[in-house]
Design a protein around this motif. Structure first.
Motif, mmCIF file in Angstrom:
data_model
loop_
_atom_site.group_PDB
_atom_site.id
_atom_site.type_symbol
_atom_site.label_atom_id
_atom_site.label_comp_id
_atom_site.label_asym_id
_atom_site.label_seq_id
_atom_site.Cartn_x
_atom_site.Cartn_y
_atom_site.Cartn_z
ATOM 1 N N GLU A 1 -8.310 11.224 11.221
ATOM 2 C CA GLU A 1 -8.317 10.907 9.786
ATOM 3 C C GLU A 1 -9.139 9.641 9.515
ATOM 4 O O GLU A 1 -9.898 9.568 8.545
ATOM 5 N N ARG B 1 -8.945 4.888 3.284
ATOM 6 C CA ARG B 1 -7.874 5.872 3.309
ATOM 7 C C ARG B 1 -6.695 5.183 3.967
ATOM 8 O O ARG B 1 -6.876 4.546 5.008
ATOM 9 N N GLU C 1 0.857 -1.190 0.000
ATOM 10 C CA GLU C 1 0.000 0.000 0.000
ATOM 11 C C GLU C 1 0.893 1.240 0.000
ATOM 12 O O GLU C 1 2.088 1.176 0.268
ATOM 13 N N TYR C 2 0.261 2.379 -0.297
ATOM 14 C CA TYR C 2 0.987 3.644 -0.220
ATOM 15 C C TYR C 2 0.109 4.628 0.546
ATOM 16 O O TYR C 2 -1.096 4.689 0.331
ATOM 17 N N GLU D 1 -15.018 6.064 2.826
ATOM 18 C CA GLU D 1 -13.943 5.766 1.873
ATOM 19 C C GLU D 1 -12.750 5.116 2.562
ATOM 20 O O GLU D 1 -12.478 5.371 3.743
ATOM 21 N N ASP E 1 -2.072 7.624 1.906
ATOM 22 C CA ASP E 1 -2.750 8.847 1.472
ATOM 23 C C ASP E 1 -2.416 10.001 2.404
ATOM 24 O O ASP E 1 -2.474 11.157 2.003
ATOM 25 N N VAL E 2 -2.102 9.662 3.661
ATOM 26 C CA VAL E 2 -1.782 10.668 4.675
ATOM 27 C C VAL E 2 -0.603 10.165 5.493
ATOM 28 O O VAL E 2 -0.585 8.996 5.887
ATOM 29 N N ARG F 1 3.457 11.799 -6.444
ATOM 30 C CA ARG F 1 2.519 11.323 -5.411
ATOM 31 C C ARG F 1 1.750 12.505 -4.830
ATOM 32 O O ARG F 1 2.235 13.641 -4.866
ATOM 33 N N ARG F 2 0.591 12.254 -4.261
ATOM 34 C CA ARG F 2 -0.209 13.345 -3.709
ATOM 35 C C ARG F 2 -0.579 13.063 -2.265
ATOM 36 O O ARG F 2 -1.682 13.350 -1.804
ATOM 37 N N THR F 3 0.353 12.500 -1.541
ATOM 38 C CA THR F 3 0.131 12.208 -0.123
ATOM 39 C C THR F 3 0.021 13.499 0.685
ATOM 40 O O THR F 3 0.837 14.404 0.521
ATOM 41 N N ARG F 4 -0.987 13.575 1.539
ATOM 42 C CA ARG F 4 -1.063 14.699 2.459
ATOM 43 C C ARG F 4 -0.093 14.460 3.615
ATOM 44 O O ARG F 4 -0.024 13.373 4.173
ATOM 45 N N ASN G 1 6.294 13.018 -3.224
ATOM 46 C CA ASN G 1 5.318 13.957 -3.797
ATOM 47 C C ASN G 1 5.960 14.838 -4.860
ATOM 48 O O ASN G 1 5.418 15.024 -5.949
#
Lengths: 457, 457
Positions: B397, B408, B256-257, B406, B259-260, B287-290, B282
Motif C-alpha cells: 500500500e 495515504r 490522523e485517520y 499521494e 485510509d486503509v 468513513r470510507r476506510t478500505r 464506515n
C-alpha cells in the motif's frame, strides 16, 4: 487509582540525559592497566579498539551526559518501557510487600541490551567508523548489536561461541536477519582462532576466546573496525541508566518509593542500569534504599570474589581492571544463565560494593527457575534465566516482609524474557537441572593467577 | 509533536466493552448446522462443548458487550498495547504514506491470542467449569490458553500436532511452564487418536485431528471439560476487538485517520480484532476506510474460496458453517505461517467480504518473509510469519501511494513477534523456502466434498 497496575510514561518523558555515577563514586575509578606492562593504559591504546566518545565517557566526571537525539529516536521504538505492580504475584505470595517490576523485555530483541548497543552504534557512525566486532555467547548481545548497527548503517561482525552457534541457531538467525555477520568461534579468521583450531578442529569455543577474536579483528583492521563491549565498561552502564531514570519517574506515578531495588548481576550492566539512579538518591537526597545485586551461586563474583586487579578477559590479553573477581582463569559451571557467567564485575559496581553502598546475594539456578515459573504463572511473562535471579531475590524480599509482618516496597529489573531459553525451562521441569555447590577449588586455583599490581592500589 | 513515534494509551483508556459486529452485519449470521443432520444446532448441543456465556455471545445482537472487570485486570498485564508510527520504514520505502502499526506482540506469549483466551477462561470459571481442552499447531494458541487457564485456576489440556510436539518443543515448554498438559496428537487418550495410531503408530498428526481429539475429550467429560476455540467463532472475534478499539483512540492521539486498515487472516480473529471497529465507523459514520485481509496465496480462502456451507473441521465432525471455504478436505502446502493454514474463514468476516465491506489480497510466503526482514531492519521487531502477511500488504500500500504520489494513512495489525519462528527466517535466508502456485487441483477436489445444505441459504 487504587488498583492501578501499569505506570506507563508518555514518549515525552523519555530521559534526555544518562546518569554518570563516576560523579558520585567515593573515589575515582582506578584507570585500567596495560595487560603486558601493567602501566596505566593511554587513550591512544584504547582508541585503536573503541570509539573516542565511549573512551571519554568511561573517564567522564559530569553527572549527566546528554543522550544524542538520534539515539532517543531509536529508543522510542520500545521506550519508555513499562513498570508494573505485580499485584497477582503479591497475592500468590500473600505478602504485604508491594512488588514493582521494570520490564526491559519489550525491546525488539527482548532484553535491555539495545540501550547501549544503539548508543555505541551512534557514536561509531558519528566518528566515521564503518563496523563493530564483538563476541556473543548464546546471542543475546550479538542480536542487540546487529540490530543497532543495521539502524546506523554499520557492519557488525559477531564471534559466537561455537557450541552455541551449532546448538542454538535461533539467535544466529536473528542476528543474520538484522544483517549481522556471525562466525563460529574459534574461527580461522584470527590468529587466536587458527591456533586453537589447529590443535582441535572441533574446539567448542568459549566467551573468552570469542572476546580475543573480536579484539584481534578490531586491532588489526587499521581503524576500519572497532570493538564493542556489551557489559562491564563504564559507558555501557552509563547507557543503561535510562532504565533507572525512567523507573524513578514511574515510582513517582505509583506514589511510592522503593525500600529495595534489585537487579541481576553478571558483568553489571542491567544491575547498574536500574540501580545507579537510586544510589544517587541515597547519596544526594538522604534516601536509604537497599540496593541488591543478585548473582548466581555458581559464579559468585560479588559474594565470594576478591576486590583486586585482574584481566578483563579469560586469556589475559585485555586490560587489567580493579574489580571484584573470581580470577580470570575461573570457568564457572554450565548454568543456563549464560549472561551471568563472567569471572569479574563492572568496576563501578565493584567500587560501590567495596564502599558498602550496595549489597549482593548469590542464588542457585534451581531456586531461580522455581521463581521464574512462579512469576510466569502469576504475571504471565516467563523471564530469561538471568532475570530469574532478580525475580528470586525480589520474592525472597517479599517473603521476608511477610515474615516480619511489614509493608516493603520492592522494585526489580526484569531485564528480559525467556523466549529463547525455553529449552532450559524444559530441562528444569524435567528435573534435569543441577544444584551447584560453591566451586571453591576452581576459584582458589584461579585466584593464584591474579596479576601483581601494587601501585595506585 | 511532529516527530512523535509512540501513541501509548494510559491504563485508564483500556476499553470497558468489546464491539459486537453482529449488530452491524448486513444480515444476521446463519446459525450453524448439525454435522450429521444438517439441521440448525440447538444451544443444548453447543452447551455440552462450550461455556454458555460464549454461546450467547455468538448469537448476541447488542453492539457493545461489557468486558468483565477480572478480564480487564488481566489485560492490564500488557494492555493497552502500543501503536507506533513506522517512521523508519517510511524512510526506507521513501513513501509519502504514513504507516502505523498496532503491536500485539507485547503480550506474555507474544501474540494477540490471550485477548480471547483470558475472556474464555474467565467465563468458564464463572460458570463453575474446571478445565478447557483445545488443539494447537506449533503452540501459539495453546500457550495463550494455558496461561489464561492458570490465571483463573483452571486445567488446560492441549492436543498438539505430533510433528510440532516433537520438532518444536519450545512452545510446549511454555505451555507446561504455565501448568498446561500437552499431549501429542494423535494420542491414545481418544477414540479418534487410537484409531489413527493403530494404523500408524508414527502418525504425524494434523490440526484437524487435534481438533477432533479436543472436542471428543470435552464431549465425553460429562461437563468436567469444555472445548475452547482460538479463532473463527464470533465470540473469539468479539474479544479481539479490544485491538481495534484501542487503535481508534490511538489514531486520534496521532491526529490522523486510516485510509486503509490491514490484518492478516487465517481463521479471522486478529483481522476481525483490528478491523471490525473501523468497519463500524464506515457503516455508521460515513468513513470510507478500505479494510484489507491479507491471506497466504497457498491457502487463499477469501480470494479463491467459495461462500458456502462447509464443516468447520477437517474431518466433518464439527458443525457446518456458512463461510468462505476451500473445502474442508483441502490441505494447504506446508507454509511457515501455520496459523493461516485453515480451509475456512470466520463467518462474520465471510459475510463482510460477501457484502463488499472488506477486501482481500493473497500473498506468497517469500514476499512475506522479504517484508518481515525489511520491517525488522527498519523497526527492530522481526514479526511472526503470519503477521508478515499484514506487513507485506502494508508495504505494498505504501509503495502504491508512492507510485501515485499521494499521502495515504495505513494502519496494520502486527499480531505477534517471530521469536519462536526463527527457524523459518533461517530457512528463508538460506534460500530454502518455496514459492507456491495456487493449489488449484487440491481446492477443486476439496470443493467436490462440500455438504449439501440448501434451506435458509
Amino acid at each position: 487509582m487504587d488498583k492501578q497496575t501499569r505506570f506507563d510514561l508518555p514518549e515525552s518523558a523519555l530521559p534526555r540525559a544518562w546518569y554518570n555515577i563516576n560523579a558520585d563514586l567515593p573515589s575515582p575509578l582506578a584507570p585500567p592497566r596495560h595487560p603486558q606492562t601493567g602501566a596505566p593504559v593511554t587513550p591512544e591504546f584504547l582508541e585503536v579498539l573503541m570509539p573516542r566518545a565511549l573512551i571519554a565517557q568511561d573517564a567522564a566526571s559530569a553527572a549527566e551526559i546528554e543522550i544524542p537525539e538520534p539515539v532517543r529516536e531509536v529508543y522510542k521504538l520500545w521506550r519508555p518501557t513499562p513498570l508494573l505492580r505485580a499485584r497477582r504475584l503479591e497475592a500468590a505470595l500473600e505478602t504485604p510487600a508491594h512488588i514493582y517490576y521494570k520490564y526491559e523485555g519489550v525491546s525488539p530483541v527482548g532484553s535491555h541490551k539495545p540501550n547501549t548497543a544503539v548508543a555505541q552504534a551512534f557514536y561509531l557512525e558519528d566518528e566515521g567508523g564503518r563496523a563493530f566486532t564483538t563476541e556473543t555467547g548464546a546471542g543475546q548481545w550479538g542480536s542487540a548489536l546487529s540490530m543497532a548497527c543495521q539502524f546506523f548503517g554499520l557492519g557488525c561482525e559477531v564471534y559466537m561461541v561455537r557450541v552455541s552457534y551449532e546448538q542454538k541457531p535461533f539467535r544466529r538467525f536473528v542476528m543474520e536477519s538484522y544483517g549481522g555477520s556471525v562466525y563460529p568461534s574459534p574461527s580461522p579468521r584470527t590468529a587466536a582462532g587458527r591456533a586453537l583450531l589447529e590443535r582441535d578442529p572441533d574446539h567448542p569455543g568459549s566467551l573468552g576466546i570469542a572476546i580475543s577474536e573480536a579484539i584481534e579483528m578490531a586491532a588489526g583492521s587499521g581503524g576500519a573496525k572497532k570493538y564493542s563491549a556489551g557489559s562491564f565498561l563504564p559507558h555501557v552502564l552509563l547507557h543503561q541508566t535510562v532504565i533507572g531514570l525512567e523507573a524513578l519517574q514511574q515510582m513517582d506515578l505509583a506514589g511510592e518509593y522503593p525500600d529495595v531495588v534489585i537487579g541481576c548481576a553478571g558483568g553489571g550492566s542491567n544491575f547498574g542500569g536500574i540501580a545507579f539512579p537510586f544510589v544517587r538518591e541515597n547519596l544526594r537526597h538522604g534516601r536509604r534504599t537497599r540496593i541488591v545485586a543478585a548473582e548466581p551461586s555458581a559464579c559468585p563474583t560479588l559474594t565470594r570474589g576478591v576486590y583486586a586487579w585482574d584481566y578483563a578477559d579469560g586469556a589475559g590479553m585485555a586490560p587489567i581492571i580493579r574489580m571484584h573477581t573470581l580470577g580470570h582463569g575461573f570457568v564457572p559451571p554450565g548454568i543456563h544463565a549464560g549472561g551471568l557467567r563472567y569471572h569479574g564485575m563492572a568496576p563501578q559496581v565493584s567500587a560501590l560494593l567495596d564502599a558498602g553502598l550496595v549489597e549482593a546475594v548469590a542464588i542457585d539456578q534451581l531456586d531461580c527457575f522455581e521463581a521464574g515459573v512462579l512469576f510466569g504463572r502469576a504475571e504471565g511473562i516467563l523471564p530469561a534465566p538471568e532475570s530469574n535471579h532478580a525475580v528470586r531475590a525480589a520474592i525472597d524480599e517479599a517473603l521476608a516482609a511477610k515474615a516480619a509482618g511489614e509493608k516493603r516496597v520492592i522494585l526489580f529489573n526484569l531485564s528480559g524474557h525467556g523466549n529463547f531459553d525455553m529449552a532450559a525451562y524444559g530441562r528444569y521441569m524435567a528435573g534435569e537441572l543441577e544444584r551447584y555447590d560453591y566451586p571453591a577449588e576452581a576459584v582458589a586455583a584461579a585466584m593464584r593467577e591474579l596479576p601483581e599490581i601494587t601501585d595506585g592500589d
